[in-house]
Design an enzyme around this catalytic site. Structure first.
Site, short mmCIF file in Angstrom:
data_model
loop_
_atom_site.label_atom_id
_atom_site.label_comp_id
_atom_site.label_asym_id
_atom_site.label_seq_id
_atom_site.Cartn_x
_atom_site.Cartn_y
_atom_site.Cartn_z
N SER A 81 0.81 -1.22 0.00
CA SER A 81 0.00 0.00 0.00
C SER A 81 0.84 1.27 0.00
CB SER A 81 -0.94 0.01 1.22
OG SER A 81 -1.87 -1.05 1.15
N TRP A 92 7.30 4.04 -0.02
CA TRP A 92 7.14 5.39 -0.55
C TRP A 92 6.94 6.40 0.59
CZ3 TRP A 92 2.07 7.90 -2.10
CH2 TRP A 92 2.29 9.08 -2.82
N THR A 125 5.19 -1.05 10.47
CA THR A 125 4.50 -2.29 10.83
C THR A 125 3.31 -2.50 9.93
OG1 THR A 125 3.42 -3.50 12.64
CG2 THR A 125 3.01 -1.13 12.53
N HIS A 126 2.92 -3.78 9.78
CA HIS A 126 1.66 -4.13 9.12
C HIS A 126 0.63 -4.61 10.14
CE1 HIS A 126 3.62 -3.55 5.37
NE2 HIS A 126 4.24 -4.70 5.31
N ARG A 175 -4.88 2.30 0.80
CA ARG A 175 -4.83 2.33 -0.65
C ARG A 175 -6.05 1.60 -1.20
NH1 ARG A 175 -0.29 -0.80 -4.44
NH2 ARG A 175 -0.78 0.26 -6.40
N SER A 199 -1.39 -5.68 -6.84
CA SER A 199 0.01 -5.56 -6.46
C SER A 199 0.49 -6.83 -5.79
CB SER A 199 0.21 -4.36 -5.53
OG SER A 199 1.57 -4.12 -5.30
#
Length: 239
Positions: free
Chosen positions: A54, A58, A101-102, A124, A132
């Site tokens: 997501s 970036w 972190t996720h 996102r 993706s």
């Protein structure tokens, strides 16, 4: 876990939630999450919380540039501060920069949450996320200014424009290969017996899902999204 191919392993789970295939979580997800909750970050630390694929790298790079007040790429990869990917959180005790972190909000470091520490949450379009996985770019300057205000940093417009340029997809993809000088990602990959790094930067496009979803797939996705996500108060533009 020597000799084990990560692709042959089941995803680790905790409290019914599927987690990333990284060595610490594969070994003992409960311990990892408890250790993360007990982690004491520094007062200037920022948690970057995202769903995979997501735009994590970036936003990590953008945030680094805003916090340091220059448009230089971070020489330390995002994986070096990836909370659930590290076998030892010791180096991050009282850490005062960006960690990522996720994990879900309820599993973040308690002290950071309780004192109102800064958390950047990136979302996102889930259709683009799905595409993706299978193989956030509009109004960049406006969003950079908004992020700088949240981080309470004053950045002049010329530098914001330079940061936006440096963080364009192709530039980031090139920098990821030439600038990093730590081995954090390599260590994570070796731990699960991957010889090559996974593709972190794919296309960086909005709406690429249209090239992969059939009409029926899109309608099924919309229904599943409505059934499960309508009550979170967030809207996505499925362009």
């Amino acid at each position: 876990m020597d000799g084990v191919d990560v692709y042959d392993l089941e995803y680790p789970t905790y409290e019914g939630v599927r987690l990333a295939k990284v060595e610490p979580l594969l070994r003992d997800a409960g311990k990892v999450i408890n250790d993360i909750q007990d982690l004491k970050l520094g007062p200037e630390a920022v948690i970057l919380a995202t769903f995979p694929r997501s735009g994590t790298h970036w936003v990590y790079e953008i945030t680094h540039m805003l916090l340091t007040g220059n448009a230089n790429y971070n020489t330390v990869s995002r994986e070096a501060t990836f909370l659930e990917g590290l076998p030892d959180l010791g180096p991050l005790q009282f850490y005062n920069h960006i960690v990522s972190t996720h994990l879900q909000f309820k599993w973040l470091p308690k002290q950071h949450v309780e004192r109102g520490g800064k958390i950047i949450y990136v979302i996102r379009n889930p259709k683009d996320v799905a595409v993706s996985f299978f193989e956030v770019l509009r109004n960049t300057l406006k969003e950079l200014k908004r992020l700088a205000e949240f981080l309470e940093v004053k950045i002049a417009d010329p530098l914001l424009k330079e940061i936006a340029e440096k963080c364009q997809f192709d530039n980031l993809k090139t920098a990821d290969k030439s600038v990093r000088n730590d081995e954090a990602l390599s260590k994570i990959m070796r731990a699960v017996s991957l010889n090559e790094h996974p593709t972190i930067y794919r296309k960086g496009e909005i709406g690429d899902w249209k090239n992969y979803f059939t009409v029926a797939m899109s309608e099924a996705f919309d229904k599943a999204n409505a059934d499960n996500m309508d009550d979170i108060g967030l809207e996505f533009e499925f362009e």
